[in-house]
Scaffold this motif. Sequence first.
Motif, PDB file in Angstrom:
ATOM      1  N   TYR A 197      -0.403   1.615   6.978  1.00 42.15           N
ATOM      2  CA  TYR A 197      -0.894   2.996   6.930  1.00 42.15           C
ATOM      3  C   TYR A 197      -0.423   3.630   5.639  1.00 42.15           C
ATOM      4  O   TYR A 197       0.693   3.382   5.164  1.00 42.15           O
ATOM      5  CB  TYR A 197      -0.380   3.813   8.115  1.00 42.15           C
ATOM      6  CG  TYR A 197      -0.781   5.273   8.049  1.00 42.15           C
ATOM      7  CD1 TYR A 197      -2.055   5.680   8.425  1.00 42.15           C
ATOM      8  CD2 TYR A 197       0.106   6.244   7.581  1.00 42.15           C
ATOM      9  CE1 TYR A 197      -2.434   7.001   8.344  1.00 42.15           C
ATOM     10  CE2 TYR A 197      -0.266   7.576   7.493  1.00 42.15           C
ATOM     11  CZ  TYR A 197      -1.540   7.944   7.880  1.00 42.15           C
ATOM     12  OH  TYR A 197      -1.924   9.262   7.786  1.00 42.15           O
ATOM     13  N   GLY A 198      -1.265   4.455   5.033  1.00 42.83           N
ATOM     14  CA  GLY A 198      -0.885   5.177   3.831  1.00 42.83           C
ATOM     15  C   GLY A 198      -1.826   6.335   3.594  1.00 42.83           C
ATOM     16  O   GLY A 198      -2.794   6.539   4.335  1.00 42.83           O
ATOM     17  N   ARG A 199      -1.535   7.086   2.556  1.00 41.88           N
ATOM     18  CA  ARG A 199      -2.385   8.219   2.173  1.00 41.88           C
ATOM     19  C   ARG A 199      -2.661   8.115   0.669  1.00 41.88           C
ATOM     20  O   ARG A 199      -2.233   7.170   0.011  1.00 41.88           O
ATOM     21  CB  ARG A 199      -1.710   9.546   2.534  1.00 41.88           C
ATOM     22  CG  ARG A 199      -1.481   9.681   4.042  1.00 41.88           C
ATOM     23  CD  ARG A 199      -1.114  11.082   4.470  1.00 41.88           C
ATOM     24  NE  ARG A 199       0.184  11.526   3.973  1.00 41.88           N
ATOM     25  CZ  ARG A 199       0.839  12.573   4.452  1.00 41.88           C
ATOM     26  NH1 ARG A 199       0.320  13.285   5.435  1.00 41.88           N
ATOM     27  NH2 ARG A 199       2.006  12.923   3.955  1.00 41.88           N
ATOM     28  N   SER A 204      -8.304   2.802   8.370  1.00 41.10           N
ATOM     29  CA  SER A 204      -9.639   2.764   7.771  1.00 41.10           C
ATOM     30  C   SER A 204      -9.772   3.696   6.567  1.00 41.10           C
ATOM     31  O   SER A 204     -10.307   3.296   5.518  1.00 41.10           O
ATOM     32  CB  SER A 204     -10.697   3.105   8.824  1.00 41.10           C
ATOM     33  OG  SER A 204     -10.414   4.335   9.456  1.00 41.10           O
ATOM     34  N   GLU A 205      -9.289   4.933   6.665  1.00 37.37           N
ATOM     35  CA  GLU A 205      -9.405   5.863   5.532  1.00 37.37           C
ATOM     36  C   GLU A 205      -8.574   5.386   4.342  1.00 37.37           C
ATOM     37  O   GLU A 205      -9.013   5.480   3.186  1.00 37.37           O
ATOM     38  CB  GLU A 205      -8.968   7.265   5.955  1.00 37.37           C
ATOM     39  CG  GLU A 205      -9.928   7.960   6.906  1.00 37.37           C
ATOM     40  CD  GLU A 205      -9.510   9.391   7.184  1.00 37.37           C
ATOM     41  OE1 GLU A 205      -8.663   9.922   6.438  1.00 37.37           O
ATOM     42  OE2 GLU A 205     -10.022   9.979   8.154  1.00 37.37           O
ATOM     43  N   PHE A 206      -7.405   4.861   4.609  1.00 33.39           N
ATOM     44  CA  PHE A 206      -6.551   4.341   3.540  1.00 33.39           C
ATOM     45  C   PHE A 206      -7.216   3.132   2.877  1.00 33.39           C
ATOM     46  O   PHE A 206      -7.167   2.971   1.648  1.00 33.39           O
ATOM     47  CB  PHE A 206      -5.189   3.964   4.113  1.00 33.39           C
ATOM     48  CG  PHE A 206      -4.187   3.504   3.085  1.00 33.39           C
ATOM     49  CD1 PHE A 206      -3.937   4.244   1.945  1.00 33.39           C
ATOM     50  CD2 PHE A 206      -3.485   2.316   3.269  1.00 33.39           C
ATOM     51  CE1 PHE A 206      -3.009   3.816   0.997  1.00 33.39           C
ATOM     52  CE2 PHE A 206      -2.558   1.891   2.333  1.00 33.39           C
ATOM     53  CZ  PHE A 206      -2.327   2.639   1.202  1.00 33.39           C
ATOM     54  N   TYR A 207      -7.861   2.306   3.675  1.00 36.39           N
ATOM     55  CA  TYR A 207      -8.559   1.131   3.156  1.00 36.39           C
ATOM     56  C   TYR A 207      -9.683   1.536   2.209  1.00 36.39           C
ATOM     57  O   TYR A 207      -9.842   0.961   1.120  1.00 36.39           O
ATOM     58  CB  TYR A 207      -9.111   0.327   4.328  1.00 36.39           C
ATOM     59  CG  TYR A 207      -9.543  -1.082   3.997  1.00 36.39           C
ATOM     60  CD1 TYR A 207      -9.101  -1.752   2.850  1.00 36.39           C
ATOM     61  CD2 TYR A 207     -10.387  -1.766   4.863  1.00 36.39           C
ATOM     62  CE1 TYR A 207      -9.497  -3.051   2.586  1.00 36.39           C
ATOM     63  CE2 TYR A 207     -10.792  -3.066   4.604  1.00 36.39           C
ATOM     64  CZ  TYR A 207     -10.344  -3.706   3.461  1.00 36.39           C
ATOM     65  OH  TYR A 207     -10.739  -4.998   3.196  1.00 36.39           O
ATOM     66  N   SER A 211       4.502   1.701   6.578  1.00 38.41           N
ATOM     67  CA  SER A 211       4.030   2.975   6.048  1.00 38.41           C
ATOM     68  C   SER A 211       4.232   2.995   4.540  1.00 38.41           C
ATOM     69  O   SER A 211       5.340   2.752   4.051  1.00 38.41           O
ATOM     70  CB  SER A 211       4.794   4.130   6.701  1.00 38.41           C
ATOM     71  OG  SER A 211       4.486   5.364   6.091  1.00 38.41           O
ATOM     72  N   LEU A 212       3.155   3.287   3.800  1.00 38.04           N
ATOM     73  CA  LEU A 212       3.216   3.298   2.337  1.00 38.04           C
ATOM     74  C   LEU A 212       3.097   4.735   1.848  1.00 38.04           C
ATOM     75  O   LEU A 212       2.026   5.339   1.909  1.00 38.04           O
ATOM     76  CB  LEU A 212       2.082   2.455   1.748  1.00 38.04           C
ATOM     77  CG  LEU A 212       1.915   1.034   2.295  1.00 38.04           C
ATOM     78  CD1 LEU A 212       0.780   0.315   1.577  1.00 38.04           C
ATOM     79  CD2 LEU A 212       3.210   0.254   2.173  1.00 38.04           C
ATOM     80  N   GLY A 213       4.192   5.304   1.380  1.00 37.42           N
ATOM     81  CA  GLY A 213       4.181   6.687   0.923  1.00 37.42           C
ATOM     82  C   GLY A 213       5.561   7.286   1.016  1.00 37.42           C
ATOM     83  O   GLY A 213       6.574   6.577   0.946  1.00 37.42           O
ATOM     84  N   GLY A 214       5.623   8.590   1.210  1.00 38.49           N
ATOM     85  CA  GLY A 214       6.900   9.279   1.345  1.00 38.49           C
ATOM     86  C   GLY A 214       7.228   9.575   2.794  1.00 38.49           C
ATOM     87  O   GLY A 214       6.645   9.008   3.725  1.00 38.49           O
ATOM     88  N   ASP A 215       8.159  10.512   2.995  1.00 37.41           N
ATOM     89  CA  ASP A 215       8.556  10.872   4.352  1.00 37.41           C
ATOM     90  C   ASP A 215       7.406  11.524   5.130  1.00 37.41           C
ATOM     91  O   ASP A 215       7.282  11.337   6.339  1.00 37.41           O
ATOM     92  CB  ASP A 215       9.755  11.824   4.305  1.00 37.41           C
ATOM     93  CG  ASP A 215      11.040  11.103   3.932  1.00 37.41           C
ATOM     94  OD1 ASP A 215      11.042   9.849   3.927  1.00 37.41           O
ATOM     95  OD2 ASP A 215      12.039  11.785   3.654  1.00 37.41           O
ATOM     96  N   LEU A 251       5.886  10.488   8.845  1.00 38.31           N
ATOM     97  CA  LEU A 251       5.663  11.374   9.982  1.00 38.31           C
ATOM     98  C   LEU A 251       4.263  11.185  10.555  1.00 38.31           C
ATOM     99  O   LEU A 251       4.066  11.188  11.777  1.00 38.31           O
ATOM    100  CB  LEU A 251       5.880  12.836   9.570  1.00 38.31           C
ATOM    101  CG  LEU A 251       7.304  13.204   9.142  1.00 38.31           C
ATOM    102  CD1 LEU A 251       7.358  14.663   8.685  1.00 38.31           C
ATOM    103  CD2 LEU A 251       8.297  12.964  10.269  1.00 38.31           C
ATOM    104  N   SER A 252       3.276  11.021   9.675  1.00 36.81           N
ATOM    105  CA  SER A 252       1.907  10.766  10.132  1.00 36.81           C
ATOM    106  C   SER A 252       1.813   9.405  10.816  1.00 36.81           C
ATOM    107  O   SER A 252       1.059   9.238  11.784  1.00 36.81           O
ATOM    108  CB  SER A 252       0.925  10.828   8.961  1.00 36.81           C
ATOM    109  OG  SER A 252       0.892  12.121   8.394  1.00 36.81           O
ATOM    110  N   THR A 253       2.559   8.436  10.324  1.00 37.45           N
ATOM    111  CA  THR A 253       2.579   7.110  10.929  1.00 37.45           C
ATOM    112  C   THR A 253       3.057   7.174  12.368  1.00 37.45           C
ATOM    113  O   THR A 253       2.496   6.529  13.261  1.00 37.45           O
ATOM    114  CB  THR A 253       3.485   6.166  10.122  1.00 37.45           C
ATOM    115  OG1 THR A 253       3.042   6.122   8.770  1.00 37.45           O
ATOM    116  CG2 THR A 253       3.488   4.769  10.702  1.00 37.45           C
ATOM    117  N   VAL A 254       4.084   7.973  12.607  1.00 41.16           N
ATOM    118  CA  VAL A 254       4.643   8.105  13.955  1.00 41.16           C
ATOM    119  C   VAL A 254       3.603   8.652  14.923  1.00 41.16           C
ATOM    120  O   VAL A 254       3.545   8.247  16.098  1.00 41.16           O
ATOM    121  CB  VAL A 254       5.895   9.001  13.927  1.00 41.16           C
ATOM    122  CG1 VAL A 254       6.340   9.390  15.334  1.00 41.16           C
ATOM    123  CG2 VAL A 254       7.029   8.292  13.193  1.00 41.16           C
TER     124      VAL A 254
END
Length: 297
Positions: A9-11, A39-42, A73-77, A81-84
């Motif tokens: 997952y990432g943004r 899907s959106e990250f992809y 999770s690829l990103g910051g904190d 939080l979104s991953t959770v």
Amino acid sequence: MNPIRIALYGRLFNSSVNPFVETLFHYLQHRQVEICIHSEFYQFLKTQGPFPEGLSTFSSYEDFPRDVDFMLSLGGDGTMLSTVSIVKDTNIPVAGINFGRLGFLANIQKSEIKKALDQILDRQYHIQKRALLTVEAEGQTFFNGENVALNDISVLRFDTSSMITIHAKLNGEELNSYWSDGLIIATPTGSTAYSLSCGGPIMMPGSGNFVITPVSPHNLNVRPLVVSEGMELELQVESRTGQFVLTCDSRSETLPTSTRLIIKKAPFTVNLIRLEGDGYFRTLREKLLWGMDVRNY
């Protein structure tokens, strides 16, 4: 032996991060890891360069694959939080690679991707269980059902310089009427975030407590209060605008003051992956610069 299967997952991120993401994908392919990606990250990754085609995807908690070995999770904190909110009660372990700034939760540095992945794929890690909070109100659904917070739940004033009054009851007993800009209810994980900036204490994960921290209170003798994680907190807000803002980690909604909130511990925990040598106090020292003094350099 079944191959390892992970979820990603990432943004959105800037192009400077691309080489590290490419390194990640190349290494996962080298280790013959099966990948399922948000899907959106992809779709975003495909605009950044040549990434593997035909990967299986998911979009939310509802279609999140329960058979993955862990979530990355690829990103910051904020991304963590979104991953959770996607993983929720699946008990899937979560690790975060820090493409952001601070990195309390996403604490794997992007320069150490291969080393960290080796440990994770070889099961050389331990699990740290983190408590979460939920917020509810009778007859209402908040944040499209994503009403769980790993960091904090906050009640804040809406679009005015006037304070709000927050009437709080703890386990049915009157606690206080907070005249302030807002009120933060933080987990031990969130005690180093918004609550800390408002004067709240740092609490160790697993301490069995939450903290209630006022935001700019009118009465300066109203201090942050540490409470048992078994508490049930009821909040009713008064405001000149007839509205207030409810936040749940990185999500927010504007609500009428007729809304009565119930905040309590979530019925599940999130499993964070922690690598060897990745101690809690080491993280505090590094991120909060404990022991650092320019006079020593």
